[in-house]
Design a protein around this motif. Structure first.
Motif, mmCIF file in Angstrom:
data_model
loop_
_atom_site.group_PDB
_atom_site.id
_atom_site.type_symbol
_atom_site.label_atom_id
_atom_site.label_comp_id
_atom_site.label_asym_id
_atom_site.label_seq_id
_atom_site.Cartn_x
_atom_site.Cartn_y
_atom_site.Cartn_z
ATOM 1 N N GLU A 121 61.241 42.478 38.748
ATOM 2 C CA GLU A 121 60.245 43.107 37.698
ATOM 3 C C GLU A 121 58.796 42.875 38.435
ATOM 4 O OE1 GLU A 121 61.184 41.170 34.092
ATOM 5 O OE2 GLU A 121 63.011 42.337 33.766
ATOM 6 N N ASN A 122 58.433 41.638 38.718
ATOM 7 C CA ASN A 122 57.249 41.279 39.177
ATOM 8 C C ASN A 122 56.707 42.146 40.365
ATOM 9 O OD1 ASN A 122 57.158 39.370 37.265
ATOM 10 N ND2 ASN A 122 57.276 37.707 38.715
ATOM 11 N N PHE A 123 57.583 42.465 41.084
ATOM 12 C CA PHE A 123 57.373 43.427 42.395
ATOM 13 C C PHE A 123 56.999 44.762 42.069
ATOM 14 C CE2 PHE A 123 58.923 46.646 45.460
ATOM 15 C CZ PHE A 123 58.240 46.264 46.552
ATOM 16 N N PHE A 124 57.808 45.462 40.906
ATOM 17 C CA PHE A 124 57.426 46.748 40.525
ATOM 18 C C PHE A 124 55.985 46.767 39.784
ATOM 19 C CE2 PHE A 124 62.099 47.703 40.740
ATOM 20 C CZ PHE A 124 61.894 48.343 41.853
ATOM 21 N N LEU A 125 55.799 45.607 38.971
ATOM 22 C CA LEU A 125 54.527 45.397 38.463
ATOM 23 C C LEU A 125 53.195 45.328 39.326
ATOM 24 C CD1 LEU A 125 53.000 45.356 35.642
ATOM 25 C CD2 LEU A 125 53.281 42.916 35.903
ATOM 26 N N SER A 126 53.406 44.504 40.206
ATOM 27 C CA SER A 126 52.574 43.901 41.379
ATOM 28 C C SER A 126 52.287 45.526 42.211
ATOM 29 C CB SER A 126 53.155 43.197 42.326
ATOM 30 O OG SER A 126 52.261 42.773 43.411
ATOM 31 N N MET A 127 53.230 46.327 42.611
ATOM 32 C CA MET A 127 52.915 47.487 43.234
ATOM 33 C C MET A 127 52.319 48.530 42.364
ATOM 34 S SD MET A 127 53.743 46.828 46.283
ATOM 35 C CE MET A 127 54.937 46.182 47.593
ATOM 36 N N SER A 128 52.707 48.530 41.293
ATOM 37 C CA SER A 128 52.009 49.484 40.191
ATOM 38 C C SER A 128 50.510 49.124 40.287
ATOM 39 C CB SER A 128 52.820 49.817 38.913
ATOM 40 O OG SER A 128 52.303 48.508 38.246
ATOM 41 N N ILE A 129 50.174 48.235 40.196
ATOM 42 C CA ILE A 129 48.938 47.636 40.035
ATOM 43 C C ILE A 129 48.094 47.934 41.444
ATOM 44 C CG2 ILE A 129 47.160 45.768 39.552
ATOM 45 C CD1 ILE A 129 49.330 44.707 37.252
ATOM 46 N N TYR A 130 48.586 47.405 42.340
ATOM 47 C CA TYR A 130 48.019 47.245 43.858
ATOM 48 C C TYR A 130 47.815 48.805 44.181
ATOM 49 C CZ TYR A 130 47.128 46.163 48.603
ATOM 50 O OH TYR A 130 46.776 46.251 49.983
ATOM 51 N N TYR A 131 48.642 49.526 44.176
ATOM 52 C CA TYR A 131 48.734 50.812 44.650
ATOM 53 C C TYR A 131 47.797 51.555 43.627
ATOM 54 C CZ TYR A 131 51.539 48.864 48.386
ATOM 55 O OH TYR A 131 51.782 48.186 49.289
ATOM 56 N N GLY A 132 47.804 51.323 42.170
ATOM 57 C CA GLY A 132 47.111 51.873 41.333
ATOM 58 C C GLY A 132 45.492 51.973 41.448
ATOM 59 N N THR A 133 45.367 50.780 42.173
ATOM 60 C CA THR A 133 43.789 50.518 42.108
ATOM 61 C C THR A 133 43.182 51.122 43.509
ATOM 62 O OG1 THR A 133 44.015 48.273 43.269
ATOM 63 C CG2 THR A 133 43.653 48.363 40.921
ATOM 64 N N LEU A 134 44.321 51.597 44.368
ATOM 65 C CA LEU A 134 43.791 52.042 45.767
ATOM 66 C C LEU A 134 44.322 53.724 45.802
ATOM 67 C CD1 LEU A 134 45.772 49.596 48.274
ATOM 68 C CD2 LEU A 134 43.359 49.868 47.759
ATOM 69 N N GLY A 135 44.433 54.256 44.471
ATOM 70 C CA GLY A 135 44.394 55.644 44.157
ATOM 71 C C GLY A 135 45.420 56.252 43.470
ATOM 72 N N LEU A 138 44.172 57.511 38.069
ATOM 73 C CA LEU A 138 43.210 58.724 38.106
ATOM 74 C C LEU A 138 41.945 58.247 38.324
ATOM 75 C CD1 LEU A 138 42.698 61.732 37.676
ATOM 76 C CD2 LEU A 138 42.533 61.307 35.295
ATOM 77 N N TYR A 139 41.482 57.250 37.564
ATOM 78 C CA TYR A 139 40.215 56.521 37.877
ATOM 79 C C TYR A 139 40.403 55.161 38.570
ATOM 80 C CZ TYR A 139 39.354 60.035 34.157
ATOM 81 O OH TYR A 139 39.506 61.021 33.517
ATOM 82 N N HIS A 140 39.660 55.004 39.793
ATOM 83 C CA HIS A 140 39.814 53.838 40.408
ATOM 84 C C HIS A 140 38.563 53.341 41.281
ATOM 85 C CE1 HIS A 140 41.477 56.935 43.071
ATOM 86 N NE2 HIS A 140 40.830 56.396 43.902
ATOM 87 N N ALA A 141 37.986 52.359 41.633
ATOM 88 C CA ALA A 141 37.037 52.118 42.244
ATOM 89 C C ALA A 141 37.129 50.742 42.867
ATOM 90 C CB ALA A 141 35.699 51.970 41.310
ATOM 91 N N THR A 192 34.808 38.068 46.840
ATOM 92 C CA THR A 192 34.133 38.701 47.955
ATOM 93 C C THR A 192 34.554 40.484 47.664
ATOM 94 O OG1 THR A 192 36.251 38.491 49.195
ATOM 95 C CG2 THR A 192 34.196 36.927 49.630
ATOM 96 N N ALA A 193 35.416 40.783 47.011
ATOM 97 C CA ALA A 193 35.851 42.209 46.462
ATOM 98 C C ALA A 193 36.417 42.561 45.346
ATOM 99 C CB ALA A 193 36.815 42.661 47.639
ATOM 100 N N VAL A 194 36.406 43.573 44.714
ATOM 101 C CA VAL A 194 36.823 44.052 43.357
ATOM 102 C C VAL A 194 37.468 45.380 43.780
ATOM 103 C CG1 VAL A 194 36.471 44.679 40.966
ATOM 104 C CG2 VAL A 194 34.838 42.967 42.380
ATOM 105 N N PHE A 195 38.795 45.299 43.236
ATOM 106 C CA PHE A 195 39.400 46.772 42.929
ATOM 107 C C PHE A 195 39.918 46.844 41.614
ATOM 108 C CE2 PHE A 195 40.226 44.757 46.922
ATOM 109 C CZ PHE A 195 39.974 45.667 47.930
ATOM 110 N N VAL A 196 39.591 48.064 41.050
ATOM 111 C CA VAL A 196 39.918 48.408 39.609
ATOM 112 C C VAL A 196 40.778 49.767 39.287
ATOM 113 C CG1 VAL A 196 37.886 47.245 38.802
ATOM 114 C CG2 VAL A 196 37.615 49.849 39.123
ATOM 115 N N GLY A 197 41.295 49.828 38.131
ATOM 116 C CA GLY A 197 42.105 51.279 38.012
ATOM 117 C C GLY A 197 42.357 51.300 36.502
#
Length: 231
Positions: A121-135, A138-141, A192-197
């Protein structure tokens, strides 16, 4: 909310959204490999296993008929986009409903399996957030400039930490899973860095207005003139 509800809210999938594999497809693979898939893996594939936005925006969730066992008996179900890294479950853990996930960051010559998350469960949540912020979202920065401690504290006060997938060098914050903010920290504890989505433009605008962040990239840059914002 369970992990699936969080992912669906983040990507604005309807509660009735069905973009998964069929029971028949999953059973066929179980029979061919002579295994029983963990309950959470089975559930995820049934619910949103075919959703490319969630599962194939950067790295990729394998279709069930592409599952395979490594020589050291890990069932691989997820791969890095160039096939360099694999994620899998120990064969001896397949009887568990929600087993740990391991990542194989191997060299050409030998495997190097490391525990990625304590649960599926944590893996799927983590991947959805991590890759969500990378593109994937729809809205990411992102920003690769130092962030003032006052800004970090503001984010921490106004959002909840996703503690199950955060660690000291990478902390995830959310507002009820309508948006996510991932903060990277160095050894001294400086951001040192921020990723958002997010999937919601109004929320994205508010995130971009956070004080003290010099954005390196926003998805508006790839959306054309209709999405250009005023300085």
């Amino acid at each position: 909310m369970n992990y699936l509800e969080k992912i669906k809210r983040l990507y604005q999938l309807s509660k009735a959204e069905h973009s998964g594999f069929s029971e028949t497809e999953i059973i066929s693979v179980e029979q061919s490999l002579n295994i029983k898939l963990p309950a959470v893996l089975h559930e995820y594939y049934l619910a949103i296993g075919k959703n490319k936005t969630v599962n194939d925006s950067h790295n990729r969730l394998l279709s069930p008929n592409n599952f395979y066992f490594t020589e050291d008996r890990y069932l691989v179900f997820y791969e890095e986009n160039q096939g360099v890294v694999q994620w899998g479950i120990k064969e001896t853990d397949l009887h568990l409903d929600n087993p740990s996930v391991w990542g194989n960051y191997d060299t050409v010559h030998e495997s190097d399996w490391q525990q990625e998350t304590q649960t599926l469960e944590n893996f799927f949540l983590s991947m959805s957030i991590y890759y969500g912020t990378l593109g994937g979202l729809l809205y990411h920065a992102n920003s690769f400039s130092p962030v003032a401690s006052e800004t970090v504290k503001f984010i921490q006060r106004n959002r909840s930490e996703v503690s199950e997938i955060s660690w000291e060098r990478q902390k995830i914050y959310t507002d009820h899973y309508f948006e996510v903010i991932s903060l990277s920290f160095d050894e001294a504890g400086e951001c040192t860095a921020v990723f958002v989505g997010t999937s919601l433009e109004e929320r994205f605008e508010k995130i971009l207005d956070l004080p003290g962040i010099d954005w390196s990239y926003t998805s508006y840059e790839d959306m054309g003139e209709d999405y250009e914002t005023e300085d």
